[in-house]
Design a protein around this motif. Structure first.
Motif, mmCIF file in Angstrom:
data_model
loop_
_atom_site.group_PDB
_atom_site.id
_atom_site.type_symbol
_atom_site.label_atom_id
_atom_site.label_comp_id
_atom_site.label_asym_id
_atom_site.label_seq_id
_atom_site.Cartn_x
_atom_site.Cartn_y
_atom_site.Cartn_z
ATOM 1 N N VAL A 45 0.858 -1.192 0.000
ATOM 2 C CA VAL A 45 0.000 0.000 0.000
ATOM 3 C C VAL A 45 0.894 1.243 0.000
ATOM 4 N N PRO A 46 0.819 2.061 -1.055
ATOM 5 C CA PRO A 46 1.726 3.203 -1.153
ATOM 6 C C PRO A 46 1.437 4.292 -0.116
ATOM 7 N N PRO A 47 2.465 5.055 0.240
ATOM 8 C CA PRO A 47 2.266 6.182 1.138
ATOM 9 C C PRO A 47 1.508 7.294 0.422
ATOM 10 N N LEU A 48 0.813 8.110 1.201
ATOM 11 C CA LEU A 48 0.060 9.228 0.643
ATOM 12 C C LEU A 48 0.651 10.574 1.049
ATOM 13 N N VAL A 49 1.059 10.683 2.308
ATOM 14 C CA VAL A 49 1.581 11.948 2.817
ATOM 15 C C VAL A 49 2.865 12.303 2.073
ATOM 16 N N GLY A 50 2.930 13.548 1.628
ATOM 17 C CA GLY A 50 4.086 14.013 0.883
ATOM 18 C C GLY A 50 4.008 13.710 -0.598
ATOM 19 N N ARG A 51 2.927 13.082 -1.025
ATOM 20 C CA ARG A 51 2.751 12.767 -2.443
ATOM 21 C C ARG A 51 1.496 13.404 -3.015
ATOM 22 N N ILE A 52 0.412 13.417 -2.247
ATOM 23 C CA ILE A 52 -0.867 13.923 -2.776
ATOM 24 C C ILE A 52 -0.743 15.381 -3.190
ATOM 25 N N ASP A 53 -0.057 16.191 -2.398
ATOM 26 C CA ASP A 53 0.084 17.603 -2.755
ATOM 27 C C ASP A 53 0.850 17.767 -4.069
ATOM 28 N N LYS A 54 1.820 16.916 -4.312
ATOM 29 C CA LYS A 54 2.593 16.992 -5.559
ATOM 30 C C LYS A 54 1.755 16.542 -6.750
ATOM 31 N N ILE A 55 1.003 15.481 -6.570
ATOM 32 C CA ILE A 55 0.139 14.994 -7.653
ATOM 33 C C ILE A 55 -0.946 16.024 -7.952
ATOM 34 N N ALA A 56 -1.506 16.637 -6.912
ATOM 35 C CA ALA A 56 -2.605 17.593 -7.065
ATOM 36 C C ALA A 56 -2.158 18.957 -7.577
ATOM 37 N N ALA A 57 -0.872 19.135 -7.825
ATOM 38 C CA ALA A 57 -0.360 20.436 -8.258
ATOM 39 C C ALA A 57 -0.779 20.801 -9.681
ATOM 40 N N THR A 58 -1.271 19.824 -10.463
ATOM 41 C CA THR A 58 -1.715 20.105 -11.830
ATOM 42 C C THR A 58 -3.189 19.712 -11.965
ATOM 43 N N PRO A 59 -3.889 20.321 -12.906
ATOM 44 C CA PRO A 59 -5.286 19.914 -13.140
ATOM 45 C C PRO A 59 -5.395 18.424 -13.486
ATOM 46 N N GLU A 60 -4.434 17.920 -14.261
ATOM 47 C CA GLU A 60 -4.447 16.500 -14.625
ATOM 48 C C GLU A 60 -4.249 15.620 -13.394
ATOM 49 N N GLY A 61 -3.414 16.069 -12.478
ATOM 50 C CA GLY A 61 -3.191 15.322 -11.242
ATOM 51 C C GLY A 61 -4.429 15.286 -10.368
ATOM 52 N N ARG A 62 -5.121 16.427 -10.250
ATOM 53 C CA ARG A 62 -6.362 16.460 -9.465
ATOM 54 C C ARG A 62 -7.423 15.564 -10.102
ATOM 55 N N HIS A 63 -7.477 15.568 -11.434
ATOM 56 C CA HIS A 63 -8.419 14.703 -12.149
ATOM 57 C C HIS A 63 -8.113 13.234 -11.846
ATOM 58 N N TYR A 64 -6.840 12.880 -11.904
ATOM 59 C CA TYR A 64 -6.423 11.513 -11.610
ATOM 60 C C TYR A 64 -6.796 11.111 -10.177
ATOM 61 N N LEU A 65 -6.511 11.971 -9.216
ATOM 62 C CA LEU A 65 -6.836 11.651 -7.814
ATOM 63 C C LEU A 65 -8.338 11.431 -7.643
ATOM 64 N N ALA A 66 -9.140 12.284 -8.272
ATOM 65 C CA ALA A 66 -10.600 12.118 -8.193
ATOM 66 C C ALA A 66 -11.009 10.786 -8.823
ATOM 67 N N ASP A 67 -10.394 10.433 -9.946
ATOM 68 C CA ASP A 67 -10.706 9.155 -10.587
ATOM 69 C C ASP A 67 -10.325 7.972 -9.706
ATOM 70 N N VAL A 68 -9.188 8.058 -9.039
ATOM 71 C CA VAL A 68 -8.771 6.968 -8.143
ATOM 72 C C VAL A 68 -9.819 6.741 -7.064
ATOM 73 N N LEU A 69 -10.298 7.822 -6.455
ATOM 74 C CA LEU A 69 -11.266 7.662 -5.368
ATOM 75 C C LEU A 69 -12.633 7.219 -5.868
ATOM 76 N N MET A 70 -12.996 7.589 -7.087
ATOM 77 C CA MET A 70 -14.309 7.218 -7.613
ATOM 78 C C MET A 70 -14.330 5.865 -8.312
ATOM 79 N N HIS A 71 -13.204 5.433 -8.887
ATOM 80 C CA HIS A 71 -13.193 4.212 -9.692
ATOM 81 C C HIS A 71 -12.205 3.152 -9.217
ATOM 82 N N GLY A 72 -11.352 3.513 -8.254
ATOM 83 C CA GLY A 72 -10.316 2.595 -7.806
ATOM 84 C C GLY A 72 -9.167 2.577 -8.796
#
Length: 150
Positions: A45-72
């Protein structure tokens, strides 16, 4: 009498951070089961702290994070240079506001000043799309080529 009032206010403020709808509680009851305090579990299980803010720094990253939570997401990923191979289930049963709250809270825990926020409308857009966990993995690969994911 004043001391009792101060104690009551302090108790309310302390408990507010642990209310059932606080981002911390929502995370603990839903995500923390696998991701624990945000550090994950080596190899599975990958770590989240220190990574989510970096992934969410772009619109594409925020889209991806939303997709992960909605679709797995499924399959092998790299996180902080370490391989992980696990299935993450979707969390469609949570409200858009709750998912956005969890992701924004995790983003803020990354230590970045002005951490990116994820909005309920980001989650609603992902919820409306029909995607499989495998398609989300493909989205991750494409995103990683465009903006390397930590």
């Amino acid at each position: 009498m004043m001391r009792r009032g101060v104690m009551a206010v302090a108790a309310v403020l302390l408990l507010a951070g642990c209310s059932p709808k606080s981002p911390k509680s929502l995370y603990g009851n839903n995500c923390g089961i696998c991701h624990h305090g945000g550090d994950g579990m080596p190899g599975s299980v990958p770590p989240l702290v220190g990574r989510i803010d970096k992934i969410a720094a772009t619109p594409e990253g925020r889209h991806y994070l939303a997709d992960v939570l909605m679709h797995g997401v499924s399959g092998r990923i790299m996180a902080n240079g370490q391989p992980y191979n696990a299935e993450m289930p979707p969390f469609r049963y949570l409200k858009d506001e709750d998912v956005a709250s969890i992701l924004t809270w995790l983003s803020a825990r990354g230590g970045r000043e002005n951490a990116p926020a994820i909005s309920p409308s980001d989650i609603a857009a992902a919820r409306g799309a029909a995607k499989s966990a495998g398609q989300v993995a493909d989205e991750r690969d494409a995103l990683n080529r465009q903006h390397p994911i930590p």
